[in-house]
Design a protein around this motif. Structure first.
Motif, short mmCIF file in Angstrom:
data_model
loop_
_atom_site.label_atom_id
_atom_site.label_comp_id
_atom_site.label_asym_id
_atom_site.label_seq_id
_atom_site.Cartn_x
_atom_site.Cartn_y
_atom_site.Cartn_z
N SER A 128 0.83 -1.20 0.00
CA SER A 128 0.00 0.00 0.00
C SER A 128 0.86 1.26 0.00
N SER A 129 1.96 1.22 0.77
CA SER A 129 2.81 2.41 0.86
C SER A 129 3.53 2.70 -0.45
N VAL A 130 3.89 1.66 -1.20
CA VAL A 130 4.61 1.90 -2.45
C VAL A 130 3.66 2.11 -3.62
N ARG A 131 2.43 1.61 -3.50
CA ARG A 131 1.47 1.78 -4.59
C ARG A 131 0.56 2.99 -4.38
N GLY A 132 0.47 3.42 -3.10
CA GLY A 132 -0.42 4.53 -2.80
C GLY A 132 -1.88 4.15 -2.88
N ARG A 133 -2.17 2.89 -2.60
CA ARG A 133 -3.56 2.42 -2.65
C ARG A 133 -3.92 1.76 -1.33
N GLY A 134 -5.12 1.19 -1.28
CA GLY A 134 -5.62 0.58 -0.05
C GLY A 134 -4.81 -0.64 0.37
N LEU A 135 -5.16 -1.16 1.56
CA LEU A 135 -4.42 -2.26 2.15
C LEU A 135 -4.81 -3.63 1.62
N LEU A 136 -5.90 -3.72 0.87
CA LEU A 136 -6.39 -5.02 0.45
C LEU A 136 -5.50 -5.64 -0.63
N LEU A 137 -5.21 -6.92 -0.45
CA LEU A 137 -4.50 -7.68 -1.48
C LEU A 137 -5.53 -8.36 -2.38
N SER A 138 -5.15 -8.58 -3.62
CA SER A 138 -6.02 -9.36 -4.49
C SER A 138 -6.06 -10.79 -3.96
N PRO A 139 -7.09 -11.56 -4.29
CA PRO A 139 -7.14 -12.95 -3.82
C PRO A 139 -5.89 -13.74 -4.21
#
Length: 201
Positions: free
Chosen positions: A15-26
């Motif tokens: 999330s910190s490197v992508r700047g997106r939410g904490l959810l991982l894809s399945p």
């Protein structure tokens, strides 16, 4: 560290490197779970995430299309790391363990007799010059031959006859008989794999 903590830490880093939410894809979550089960160090996963983020930043700076950062892209490097970390199988320690391991060979006839001998080997060899060990080894071999086709027993007998020499002068009948038993064990092991070579010590 629990599997949940392991996965959440990876998700936070992504999330910190992508700047997106904490959810991982399945797919990413399943991959992270497999790394936890295989004991891939969390630090190694984080290091690979950061390395991939740096490479992505350089590519973007050169005008390339932004790459999607996912754990699946890191899998080959982490799989190689897991393979390097996998410990080699340990050699069985002690005579009993070594003979027990030998008695697990597939298709071994009279397996229970060999396992029993393995369990008592150290004690038997420490008594009476080891005679008790060889007596039980011959007994186990006879039990094994009874489970095999008659041709196997004939082959073992033929191998023994090819090695027999007359009893030397000065050798007692008991010693000569023991030498024949040892030759039978050796010949049968070479021809039939009975006993497994470890039992010949």
């Amino acid at each position: 560290m629990t599997a949940r903590e392991y996965i959440e830490t990876i998700a936070q880093e992504l999330s910190s490197v992508r700047g997106r939410g904490l959810l991982l894809s399945p797919a990413d979550a399943q991959l992270a779970l497999s790394w936890h089960a295989r004991e891939v160090p969390l630090a190694a996963v984080i290091a690979q995430v950061r390395k991939a983020a740096r490479l992505r930043a350089r590519s973007t700076a050169r005008g390339a299309a932004e790459m999607m950062l996912s754990l699946q892209a890191l899998a080959p490097a982490l799989d190689r790391l897991g393979a390097r970390r996998r410990p080699a199988p340990r050699e069985p320690e002690g005579l009993c363990a070594q003979l027990r391991a030998a008695a697990r060979c597939p298709g071994l006839a009279a397996r229970a007799a060999w396992e029993s001998l393995a369990d008592r080997a150290e004690q038997l060899l420490a008594e009476d010059g080891g005679d008790g060990y060889w007596t039980l080894a011959v007994r186990a071999l006879k039990a094994a031959l009874r489970e095999l086709p008659r041709s196997a027993a004939l082959e073992a007998g033929s191998a023994l006859r090819s090695r027999i020499a007359p009893r030397p002068q000065g050798m007692t009948r008991r010693s000569y008989q023991r030498s024949l038993q040892l030759m039978l064990l050796s010949a049968s092991s070479e021809r039939l794999g009975l006993p497994p070579r470890a039992f010949l010590l």
